[in-house]
Design an enzyme around this catalytic site. Sequence first.
Site, PDB file in Angstrom:
ATOM      1  N   ASP A   9       1.007  -1.510  -0.026  1.00  0.00           N
ATOM      2  CA  ASP A   9      -0.104   0.121  -0.042  1.00  0.00           C
ATOM      3  C   ASP A   9       0.890   1.215  -0.020  1.00  0.00           C
ATOM      4  OD1 ASP A   9      -2.546   1.532   0.429  1.00  0.00           O
ATOM      5  OD2 ASP A   9      -1.414   2.100   2.437  1.00  0.00           O
ATOM      6  N   ASP A 161      -1.559  -1.020   5.850  1.00  0.00           N
ATOM      7  CA  ASP A 161      -1.785  -0.196   7.187  1.00  0.00           C
ATOM      8  C   ASP A 161      -2.977   0.028   7.447  1.00  0.00           C
ATOM      9  OD1 ASP A 161      -2.014   1.981   5.200  1.00  0.00           O
ATOM     10  OD2 ASP A 161      -1.832   3.279   6.885  1.00  0.00           O
TER      11      ASP A 161
END
Length: 211
Positions: A9, A161
């Site tokens: 990400d 995250d």
Amino acid sequence: MTQKVIIFDFDGTIADTLDALISIANHLANEFGYAPITTEELAYLRNLNSRQIIKYSGIPLLKIPFLVKKVKSELKGKIHELKPIVGIKESLIALRNEEHRLGIITSNSADNVMDFLKNNDLEMFFDFIYSGVTIFGKTTIINNALRQNNLSSQQVIYVGDETRDVEASKKANIKVIAVAWGFNSHEVLAKQSPDFLIHQPKELLQVIQKC
């Protein structure tokens, strides 16, 4: 060591964008009809999953794509100010030294990602970048990335995250490493039962060696 494809990400995992995104979100609060985020509220929001955050904000789902588009547009003007997560570059170097392939899947724009990578001398580490506009559709983006790169799910590890990163990876049947240095807290990430949960970038190589 078996070569892996590590998909990251972007926001909060590679790039330290939290302060910039909160600033932009507060700037757009009146336009999209939600209350600005206070410091105390941010601590609370970090313990919620993505759906809970949207429900808490009161933003209609139909407005979300327009909000995301506006945030990405305004973030473009702040890209030159953004820095990588402390220690992430060293981890990327270590992963490349082990001959792993690296990629990015993000709901940010590909242009923003590329500008950030170039500004911080990180572009040479990544083989591909996939961008999608949907909040809850990362599974589709992951599957498209696998198909276009002729990858099997057994080869791939996702690093993110947020709770939605864990959810999307599980739906795509790939292993996921949740990182507690980004938006969501250690506690709420742990509730999603990722394959691994780490607190510092230097843990990445050690964890990937176990996969």
